[in-house]
Design a protein around this motif. Structure first.
Motif, PDB file in Angstrom:
ATOM      1  N   VAL A 235    -105.975 109.165  27.350  1.00 32.97           N
ATOM      2  CA  VAL A 235    -105.592 110.577  27.278  1.00 32.97           C
ATOM      3  C   VAL A 235    -105.006 110.921  25.916  1.00 32.97           C
ATOM      4  O   VAL A 235    -105.367 111.918  25.296  1.00 32.97           O
ATOM      5  N   GLY A 236    -104.071 110.103  25.419  1.00 33.93           N
ATOM      6  CA  GLY A 236    -103.435 110.406  24.138  1.00 33.93           C
ATOM      7  C   GLY A 236    -102.223 109.522  23.915  1.00 33.93           C
ATOM      8  O   GLY A 236    -101.763 108.815  24.823  1.00 33.93           O
ATOM      9  N   TYR A 238     -98.221 109.393  23.054  1.00 38.77           N
ATOM     10  CA  TYR A 238     -97.059 110.250  23.250  1.00 38.77           C
ATOM     11  C   TYR A 238     -95.793 109.545  22.774  1.00 38.77           C
ATOM     12  O   TYR A 238     -95.724 108.303  22.759  1.00 38.77           O
ATOM     13  N   ALA A 252     -99.281 115.606  22.703  1.00 39.95           N
ATOM     14  CA  ALA A 252     -99.734 114.292  22.246  1.00 39.95           C
ATOM     15  C   ALA A 252     -99.665 114.222  20.726  1.00 39.95           C
ATOM     16  O   ALA A 252     -99.977 115.192  20.030  1.00 39.95           O
ATOM     17  N   THR A 254    -101.523 112.240  18.990  1.00 37.38           N
ATOM     18  CA  THR A 254    -102.949 112.248  18.675  1.00 37.38           C
ATOM     19  C   THR A 254    -103.716 111.921  19.945  1.00 37.38           C
ATOM     20  O   THR A 254    -103.224 111.202  20.812  1.00 37.38           O
ATOM     21  N   THR A 255    -104.906 112.479  20.070  1.00 39.81           N
ATOM     22  CA  THR A 255    -105.770 112.136  21.193  1.00 39.81           C
ATOM     23  C   THR A 255    -106.829 111.121  20.757  1.00 39.81           C
ATOM     24  O   THR A 255    -107.692 110.757  21.549  1.00 39.81           O
ATOM     25  N   ASP A 256    -106.756 110.693  19.513  1.00 36.97           N
ATOM     26  CA  ASP A 256    -107.598 109.591  19.049  1.00 36.97           C
ATOM     27  C   ASP A 256    -106.988 108.298  19.566  1.00 36.97           C
ATOM     28  O   ASP A 256    -105.767 108.161  19.629  1.00 36.97           O
ATOM     29  N   ASN A 257    -107.820 107.331  19.934  1.00 35.63           N
ATOM     30  CA  ASN A 257    -107.267 106.113  20.529  1.00 35.63           C
ATOM     31  C   ASN A 257    -106.547 105.236  19.501  1.00 35.63           C
ATOM     32  O   ASN A 257    -105.824 104.314  19.878  1.00 35.63           O
TER      33      ASN A 257
END
Length: 387
Positions: A235-236, A238, A252, A254-257
Motif C-alpha cells: 500500500v505505501g 508510513y 503515505a 511514498t507509494t513506491d515499494n
C-alpha cells in the motif's frame, strides 16, 4: 601619467620590463607599452585577481627607465603593503575522506603590521557555531567542532603567492554520530483498513535497519524495499506514530515499494527514524466450479471422447465462491444431482492438474485447498475446478 607624480613615460618607448618587489626580482621581461596601460593595472593582470592597486597586498612604488639606448628596459618597483591579509575557513570531514568547506570569511586585512607577530582567530565556547552551525548557504550542518577553538599564527606576506595559504585559519569539524533507520511491516484487513494489525505478515522489507552518515552525497539515501507476499499487495510507506505503531493519520511518504528515507529541508539526516511498509489483502478472488463429461476412460485413467456441451442435469452448489485469498476458508461445492447415466470421476484445476483423484469417498464433493505461503499463513489462488 602616473598618479600624483610628474614623471612622464616617453610615448615612443616600447620595450622590455622587469618587476621587483622590495628590490627582489619577481618577473621576466614581457613586452610593455607604457602609452597603453597604467603600470598598477598591468600589475593586477600580471599577478592575479587577489592583487590590485587599491586593495591588494602590494603598493606600486616607482618606474625606473634603464639608461641604455639598446635595452629600452623599464624597471617596475613595488613595495609590501604593511596591512597583512588572512582568511578563515570552516570545514568538515566528509565520508569521502576529504574536507568540505561550509563557511568562510574571505580575505581581509589585519588592520596593522603583523609581520613576525601573532594573530588569533577564535570560535567562542558559547557560540552556536560549535555544534550544528549554519553555513554560508543558510543550511544547518549536523557537525561539531573538533579542532581547537583558537588558532594562532604569524601572518606572512608573499608577493609571488598573493595571499599565502599559511595565512588561512582552518577550523575543522566532524560529522555528528551516524543515525539509524528502522524499517518494519504492518498488515491490515482490506475491509478494515486502519484497524489493528493482522496476525499474518503480508510482506517483507529489506533491509530491516540501516545506519548511515548524517551527511550523504546528493542522490544517496538510507533505503529499503518492500515486497508483498502472495495474496497481499503493498500500500505505501508510513511514518511511526507516538505509540510506536504505524501512523495512518498522515499521508503515505511514498507509494513506491522502495523508500528513500526523507532528509530534512537542508538535505541532511539530523536524526534516525522508523518507517512502516503497509500491506493489505489483495483484491478478492473468485473460485469457479465447472462440469465436463466424457464417454470413456483410457488405460492411464484419463477421460476420452469429451461430450460437448456437457449433458444437463448436474447441479454444482455453489457454482462459485468469492472472498479474500487470505484469512478465509472456501467451503467448496457439491454435485447434486448428477445427470442420469453419469457419475463423479475426478476433479482437476484449470491447468489440468488432478486435485482429487478417482476412487476417493464423496467424489461428488470438492473443497479447494489453500497453498502454504511459507510465511506463517496459507492463501488461495484464482482458480476454476472441474468435475
Amino acid at each position: 601619467m602616473l598618479e600624483n607624480t610628474t614623471t612622464k613615460v616617453a610615448d615612443d618607448i616600447v620595450g622590455r620590463c622587469d618587476y621587483y618587489v622590495d628590490e627582489q626580482h619577481t618577473g621576466d621581461h614581457p613586452s610593455y607599452d607604457p602609452t597603453k596601460m597604467d603600470p598598477t593595472d598591468f600589475y593586477v593582470e600580471y599577478r592575479g585577481v587577489l592583487a590590485s592597486k587599491d586593495t591588494g597586498p602590494w603598493q606600486f612604488d616607482k618606474i625606473v627607465k634603464k639608461e641604455s639606448p639598446t635595452d629600452n628596459l623599464h624597471i617596475f618597483y613595488f613595495k609590501y603593503d604593511k596591512e597583512f591579509w588572512y582568511k578563515t575557513v570552516y570545514q568538515y570531514a566528509g565520508t569521502d575522506g576529504q574536507y568540505h568547506q561550509f563557511k568562510a570569511i574571505d580575505w581581509q586585512k589585519s588592520g596593522e603590521d603583523h609581520s613576525g607577530h601573532e594573530i588569533a582567530q577564535t570560535v567562542d565556547a558559547g557560540d552556536a557555531f560549535i555544534n550544528n552551525p549554519v553555513g554560508d548557504d543558510g543550511k544547518t550542518y549536523p557537525v561539531h567542532l573538533v579542532s581547537t577553538r583558537t588558532v594562532t599564527k604569524n601572518l606572512l606576506a608573499d608577493g609571488e603567492a598573493g595571499h599565502p595559504d599559511d595565512n588561512i585559519f582552518y577550523f575543522n569539524y566532524a560529522m555528528n554520530d551516524d543515525v539509524k533507520f528502522i524499517y518494519k511491516t504492518a498488515t491490515f484487513a482490506k475491509a478494515q483498513y486502519g484497524n489493528p494489525e493482522l496476525t499474518y505478515n503480508g510482506g517483507s522489507v529489506n533491509p530491516q535497519e540501516q545506519t548511515v552518515a548524517v551527511i550523504l552525497p546528493d542522490g544517496q539515501f538510507s533505503s529499503s524495499t518492500a515486497t508483498a507476499f502472495n495474496g497481499f499487495k503493498f500500500v505505501g510507506w508510513y511514518p511511526m506514530g507516538a505509540d510506536g505503531k504505524i501512523d495512518l493519520s498522515k499521508p503515505a511518504i511514498t507509494t513506491d515499494n522502495i523508500i528513500n528515507a526523507p532528509k530534512n529541508t537542508d538535505g541532511f539526516y539530523m536524526e534516525g527514524a522508523t518507517y512502516f511498509a503497509a500491506f493489505e489483502y489483495d483484491a478478492n478472488i473468485t473460485i469457479n466450479y465447472n462440469v465436463r463429461a466424457a464417454k470413456s476412460i483410457d488405460a492411464a485413467g484419463n477421460p476420452q471422447d469429451e461430450i460437448t456441451p456437457a449433458p444437463t442435469g448436474t447441479t454444482l452448489t455453489p457454482a462459485s465462491e468469492t472472498n479474500t485469498p487470505v484469512g478465509y476458508t472456501f467451503t467448496g461445492t457439491v454435485a447434486d444431482p448428477i445427470a442420469g447415466g453419469f457419475y463423479a470421476y475426478r476433479w482437476v484445476d484449470s491447468q489440468g492438474n488432478v486435485v482429487k483423484a478417482a476412487g476417493q469417498t464423496d467424489m461428488n464433493k470438492f473443497v479447494p485447498s489453500a497453498v502454504d505461503s511459507g510465511h506463517g499463513y496459507s492463501y488461495y489462488e484464482q482458480e476454476t475446478y472441474t468435475l
